[in-house]
Design a protein around this motif. Structure first.
Motif, mmCIF file in Angstrom:
data_model
loop_
_atom_site.group_PDB
_atom_site.id
_atom_site.type_symbol
_atom_site.label_atom_id
_atom_site.label_comp_id
_atom_site.label_asym_id
_atom_site.label_seq_id
_atom_site.Cartn_x
_atom_site.Cartn_y
_atom_site.Cartn_z
ATOM 1 N N GLN A 89 41.892 43.403 48.391
ATOM 2 C CA GLN A 89 41.361 44.644 48.094
ATOM 3 C C GLN A 89 41.454 44.991 46.591
ATOM 4 N N GLN A 90 42.467 44.483 45.974
ATOM 5 C CA GLN A 90 42.719 44.889 44.563
ATOM 6 C C GLN A 90 42.419 43.942 43.704
ATOM 7 N N ASN A 91 41.580 42.797 44.019
ATOM 8 C CA ASN A 91 41.392 41.610 43.130
ATOM 9 C C ASN A 91 39.898 41.231 43.211
ATOM 10 N N LYS A 92 38.982 41.013 42.297
ATOM 11 C CA LYS A 92 37.654 40.315 42.751
ATOM 12 C C LYS A 92 37.829 39.075 43.185
ATOM 13 N N LEU A 93 37.110 38.760 44.128
ATOM 14 C CA LEU A 93 36.868 37.527 44.907
ATOM 15 C C LEU A 93 36.840 36.140 44.094
ATOM 16 N N ILE A 94 37.481 35.286 44.372
ATOM 17 C CA ILE A 94 37.198 33.898 43.713
ATOM 18 C C ILE A 94 35.821 33.414 44.058
ATOM 19 N N PRO A 95 34.796 33.151 43.214
ATOM 20 C CA PRO A 95 33.639 32.570 43.751
ATOM 21 C C PRO A 95 33.708 31.565 44.888
ATOM 22 N N LEU A 96 33.112 31.889 45.772
ATOM 23 C CA LEU A 96 32.900 30.672 46.918
ATOM 24 C C LEU A 96 33.012 29.306 46.815
ATOM 25 N N ASN A 97 32.065 29.084 45.882
ATOM 26 C CA ASN A 97 31.847 27.516 45.402
ATOM 27 C C ASN A 97 33.309 27.084 44.843
ATOM 28 N N ALA A 98 33.708 27.862 43.976
ATOM 29 C CA ALA A 98 34.984 27.598 43.272
ATOM 30 C C ALA A 98 36.243 27.422 44.141
ATOM 31 N N LEU A 99 36.182 28.290 45.185
ATOM 32 C CA LEU A 99 37.275 28.079 46.204
ATOM 33 C C LEU A 99 37.230 26.732 47.115
ATOM 34 N N LEU A 100 36.051 26.616 47.447
ATOM 35 C CA LEU A 100 35.933 25.519 48.249
ATOM 36 C C LEU A 100 36.007 24.246 47.490
ATOM 37 N N GLU A 101 35.888 24.062 46.287
ATOM 38 C CA GLU A 101 35.934 22.842 45.316
ATOM 39 C C GLU A 101 37.154 22.600 44.634
ATOM 40 N N THR A 102 38.287 23.718 44.481
ATOM 41 C CA THR A 102 39.376 23.357 43.838
ATOM 42 C C THR A 102 40.363 22.568 44.735
ATOM 43 N N ASP A 103 40.732 21.467 44.045
ATOM 44 C CA ASP A 103 41.735 20.370 44.676
ATOM 45 C C ASP A 103 43.298 20.755 44.478
ATOM 46 N N ASN A 104 44.005 19.995 44.973
ATOM 47 C CA ASN A 104 45.203 20.260 45.312
ATOM 48 C C ASN A 104 45.975 20.531 43.820
ATOM 49 N N PHE A 105 45.773 19.272 42.958
ATOM 50 C CA PHE A 105 46.400 19.475 41.523
ATOM 51 C C PHE A 105 45.801 20.527 40.691
ATOM 52 N N THR A 106 44.608 20.817 40.795
ATOM 53 C CA THR A 106 44.099 22.068 40.086
ATOM 54 C C THR A 106 44.754 23.511 40.769
ATOM 55 N N PHE A 107 44.801 23.317 42.089
ATOM 56 C CA PHE A 107 45.513 24.529 42.346
ATOM 57 C C PHE A 107 47.030 24.774 42.125
ATOM 58 N N GLN A 108 47.664 23.726 42.052
ATOM 59 C CA GLN A 108 49.144 23.730 41.617
ATOM 60 C C GLN A 108 49.280 24.137 40.298
ATOM 61 N N SER A 109 48.260 23.811 39.337
ATOM 62 C CA SER A 109 48.318 24.047 37.924
ATOM 63 C C SER A 109 48.067 25.675 37.559
ATOM 64 N N GLN A 110 47.547 26.627 38.279
ATOM 65 C CA GLN A 110 47.323 27.920 38.492
ATOM 66 C C GLN A 110 48.401 28.543 38.327
ATOM 67 N N GLY A 111 48.358 29.861 37.766
ATOM 68 C CA GLY A 111 49.606 30.834 37.802
ATOM 69 C C GLY A 111 49.892 31.270 39.168
ATOM 70 N N GLU A 112 50.928 31.981 39.295
ATOM 71 C CA GLU A 112 51.367 32.666 40.761
ATOM 72 C C GLU A 112 50.225 33.684 41.244
ATOM 73 N N GLU A 113 49.815 34.525 40.444
ATOM 74 C CA GLU A 113 48.862 35.510 40.974
ATOM 75 C C GLU A 113 47.617 34.776 41.368
ATOM 76 N N ARG A 114 47.197 33.954 40.462
ATOM 77 C CA ARG A 114 45.980 33.332 40.988
ATOM 78 C C ARG A 114 46.116 32.504 42.341
ATOM 79 N N LYS A 115 47.264 31.889 42.265
ATOM 80 C CA LYS A 115 47.464 31.152 43.789
ATOM 81 C C LYS A 115 47.609 32.226 44.883
#
Length: 634
Positions: free
Chosen positions: A178-204
């Motif tokens: 409710q408090q954040n804009k959704l990650i674009p669905l294509n970006a959500l589906l394509e994110t790999d494990n290493f890219t995910f772990q490289s992100q900040g805690e809020e983004r995670k």
């Protein structure tokens, strides 16, 4: 003196006070051992037994949700149960860990729980569920969004008696969405494990919340997770996870992109109640009292795995002052001394533990582990072992295995020593194949098998396994080891080809049975082998995507937009993304392994396969960047 000095002194005394409060003499500590858990707690034995049974029921419930997969664990999970938050808080994991109450490792898991609130228990359920997913299914079978989403689903499991479970609605995730804009669905589906772990805690946190919501959407008409297992079955033979997603859940890209945001906005989430129809194992447990010395040793061992070595060593000393022959304290101290490069002292401590308690499998394993660390880097690389040290390691590992054949860590170390020594390779392959039946998703075991295939000169299988780990691991150390393994495979194959070409000459130098390859031809063959493997590894464009090859020249960053300028054979083109976070990034060349994208002109030479989506109304949208050798041809 600086203020930071006094802050450190204050923190030291605070920790001493807290440790003393959590270990006061009147506390009675109890240990319960079950099939899958070792639980130590300072609550009454009745509550601890009830808690242990709840966790074993959760294990059976997990198995029920994946009936086609045999759910196994390579070792017991150690849990420390505190009666209140004051006792728990000093032992929470550091900020670098997403889960502050559950710590997985290759030879042990540790978790900490407070009976005062449900938050720590939820983190245990999430961490343990992810451990079961990774160990039994593997990250290569589950896209990152599904792996993280399932973690959130199991995290919110509610218990209604012994046999009724409920996948609850997560109010925390709803608030985040409710408090954040959704990650674009294509970006959500394509994110790999290493890219995910490289992100900040809020983004995670947003990624996890949206992944949970997507599972809620996809399973809105289902009674359980049967569709997820159908997805996993199809994933074994199909590379494109998004194609399987569409096939299994009977939806299309356009429909998904239109309906999912509406679903989130409406907030039509549901609870699923599921009955535990059949217990896999009846509940058996062994209960015993824990001495104060053993309690200090348990905490010290946990702190060692948490990389808090000074605090761990302080508690080990307390334990050994009370009970000099406490073997868990001795072996933990031996591992600490190994980290500090005091190898002789570490070996003496480990030997003493074996002499005191010769029927404890863990003592033999840790003795072997201390020996194996001599000359090893922090990432697990070693130049060699002497004949005597190698034999001593193997003797202790065999003893550990004979005492507990289900404990998988000794098999892996046995295979590593034999790989380094180039000995007993067939036995090692047999051992690794055996433990991969128990832990098919364990990436360390997979890399061991790749190394053994390298020694057996089975370069194709070795390279294929190492590339799979490289693609799917979220951990930088494992990624580095996989890249190094691929380099060793390439170098060994190259040198072997040189030797083989020399041997092709006939004994009579005037007659050559087959013309030997020259240096240039060998290099071309090697490049072809690497080229063929990269072809298998590269992400495939979907029907609405295109691929180009080129060099990234510049990244232009604005508030809500990032532009990528790419030099191709036909000239410069510009591609666009909402941010750097949502782009899938992979390196298939060692020199780009530590590359980090940043705004500005890129000085370092790079060549990449870039996938993007055509956009008729604005700049085309970049999806993934995979660095490849400049000589690569598709």
């Amino acid at each position: 003196m600086s203020s930071s000095f006094w802050k450190k002194i204050s923190l030291f005394f605070i920790l001493l006070i807290v440790f003393s409060k959590t270990t006061i003499a009147q506390d009675i500590w109890t240990e319960i051992a079950t099939k899958n858990f070792n639980i130590v707690g300072n609550t009454n034995s009745k509550d601890l037994t009830s808690f242990a049974e709840k966790l074993e029921n959760f294990q059976d419930f997990f198995q029920q949700n994946f009936p086609k997969t045999k759910i196994q664990t390579p070792f017991s999970t150690n849990l420390i149960v505190f009666k209140d938050d004051v006792s728990l808080n000093p032992f929470r994991l550091k900020q670098k860990y997403s889960n502050q109450c559950f710590l997985p490792a290759n030879d042990a898991n540790y978790g900490i729980i407070s009976l005062e609130n449900n938050e720590s228990f939820e983190q245990i359920l999430e961490g343990y569920a992810k451990f079961l997913l990774e160990n039994n299914i593997g990250r290569n079978k589950l896209p990152t969004w599904m792996f993280e989403g399932l973690g959130e689903v199991f995290k919110n499991t509610k218990f209604s008696g012994e046999t009724v479970f409920e996948f609850g609605v997560s109010q925390k995730n709803i608030t985040i969405l409710q408090q954040n804009k959704l990650i674009p669905l294509n970006a959500l589906l394509e994110t790999d494990n290493f890219t995910f772990q490289s992100q900040g805690e809020e983004r995670k946190a947003l990624f996890r919340a949206e992944s949970w919501a997507l599972l809620q959407y996809l399973l809105r008409d289902a009674d359980g997770l049967s569709k997820i297992e159908e997805f996993i079955d199809l994933r074994k033979n199909e590379f494109d996870a998004n194609k399987i997603l569409i096939d299994v859940f009977r939806t299309g890209n356009v429909q998904l992109n239109e309906d999912f945001p509406k679903f989130v906005q409406k907030g039509s989430y549901k609870n699923w109640k599921i009955n535990l129809t059949q217990k896999v194992n009846s509940f058996h447990y062994k209960i015993s009292k824990v001495t104060e010395s053993k309690w200090f040793a348990v905490l010290a061992d946990y702190l060692f795995y948490s990389d808090r070595l000074k605090e761990s060593e302080a508690l080990v000393e307390k334990s050994l002052n009370l009970e000099p022959n406490q073997t868990l304290a001795l072996t933990t101290l031996s591992l600490i001394k190994t980290r500090q490069f005091y190898y002789e002292e570490a070996q003496g401590l480990a030997e003493k533990a074996v002499e005191i308690e010769p029927e404890n499998y863990l003592n033999y394993y840790r003795f072997a582990l201390c020996l194996s660390k001599q000359g090893m880097t922090e990432f697990g690389f070693v130049s060699g072992y002497s004949f005597g040290i190698a034999n001593l390691i193997r003797e202790n590992l065999k003893k550990s295995i004979s005492l507990n054949p289900e404990f998988t860590a000794p098999y892996s170390l046995f295979a590593f020593v034999n790989f380094v020594r180039n000995e007993q390779l067939d036995d090692s392959i047999k051992s690794i194949t055996q433990i991969l039946q128990i832990a098919p998703g364990n990436q360390q075991f997979q890399l061991r098998l790749a190394e053994l295939n390298l020694r057996k000169e089975n370069f194709f299988d070795a390279r294929k396994i190492a590339y799979q780990v490289l693609q799917n691991t979220p951990f930088e150390g494992v990624k580095l080891y996989a890249q190094n393994t691929i380099q060793r495979i390439d170098a060994t194959e190259y040198q072997l080809n040189l030797i083989r070409n020399e041997k092709k000459k006939n004994v009579n130098e005037d007659i050559v049975s087959e013309k030997p390859l020259n240096e240039e031809e060998i290099i071309k063959l090697r490049e072809k082998a690497i080229n063929d493997q990269i072809k298998v590894t590269l992400r495939r464009p979907k029907t609405d995507e295109l691929r180009i090859f080129g060099n990234l020249k510049r990244i232009e960053c604005a508030k809500n937009q990032v532009d990528f300028v790419v030099l191709t054979q036909t000239g410069l083109i510009k591609l666009q993304a909402n941010s750097l976070d949502g782009i899938s990034l992979l390196s298939l060349v060692p020199e780009m392994s530590d590359y980090r994208l940043g705004c500005g002109t890129l000085v370092k030479e790079n060549f990449a396969s870039i996938i993007y989506k055509k956009n008729p109304t604005k700049t085309d949208e970049i999806v993934s960047i995979e660095f490849v050798p400049k000589s690569f041809k598709l």
